[in-house]
Design a protein around this motif. Sequence first.
Motif, mmCIF file in Angstrom:
data_model
loop_
_atom_site.group_PDB
_atom_site.id
_atom_site.type_symbol
_atom_site.label_atom_id
_atom_site.label_comp_id
_atom_site.label_asym_id
_atom_site.label_seq_id
_atom_site.Cartn_x
_atom_site.Cartn_y
_atom_site.Cartn_z
ATOM 1 N N CYS A 265 0.862 -1.185 0.000
ATOM 2 C CA CYS A 265 0.000 0.000 0.000
ATOM 3 C C CYS A 265 0.895 1.231 0.000
ATOM 4 O O CYS A 265 1.709 1.412 0.907
ATOM 5 N N CYS B 281 0.193 3.446 3.295
ATOM 6 C CA CYS B 281 0.724 2.911 4.552
ATOM 7 C C CYS B 281 2.225 2.637 4.441
ATOM 8 O O CYS B 281 2.906 2.461 5.438
ATOM 9 N N THR C 56 -0.128 -4.694 3.142
ATOM 10 C CA THR C 56 -1.370 -4.832 3.905
ATOM 11 C C THR C 56 -2.340 -5.721 3.145
ATOM 12 O O THR C 56 -2.176 -5.975 1.950
ATOM 13 N N CYS D 293 -7.337 -0.833 0.492
ATOM 14 C CA CYS D 293 -6.567 -1.216 1.670
ATOM 15 C C CYS D 293 -7.506 -1.336 2.874
ATOM 16 O O CYS D 293 -8.358 -0.480 3.089
ATOM 17 N N CYS E 117 -6.042 1.542 5.836
ATOM 18 C CA CYS E 117 -6.330 2.969 5.686
ATOM 19 C C CYS E 117 -7.560 3.209 4.804
ATOM 20 O O CYS E 117 -7.952 4.361 4.615
HETATM 21 ZN ZN LIG Z 1 -3.134 1.401 3.364
#
Ligand SMILES: [Zn+2]
Length: 103
Positions: free
Chosen positions: A11, A14, A18, A82, A85
């Motif tokens: 991701c 992030c 993930t 994701c 997030c």
């Molecule tokens: Zn993310």
Amino acid sequence: MKIPKTTKRFCPYCKKQTQQKIKLVSTGAKRGTLTRGSLQRAKQRGLNRGIGNKGKWGSKPPIAKNKRKSKTTKKTNIMYTCTVCSKSKYQKKGIRMGKQIQE
Ligand SMILES: [Zn+2]
């Protein structure tokens, strides 16, 4: 081709790997249906009515242009969301597939 519902991938928000949900999205909505020179606009303006040769707006070919199909498969567009997030990333994959089945 079978596509899993979730995968583990990077991701960019992030900045780590993930779990991400996979969603198949359409290849794009139809845009500009009433643009200049379009058949729909011409019909709304009443250009295909009346007597005599209607020229460009008159008779149509026996098989419409959009029905003259040569390709049997479609390219898939995948949206990754994701789970951490909840941000989405779109990926245009250049793989042609007959049918996409989500497991
Ligand atoms: Zn993310």
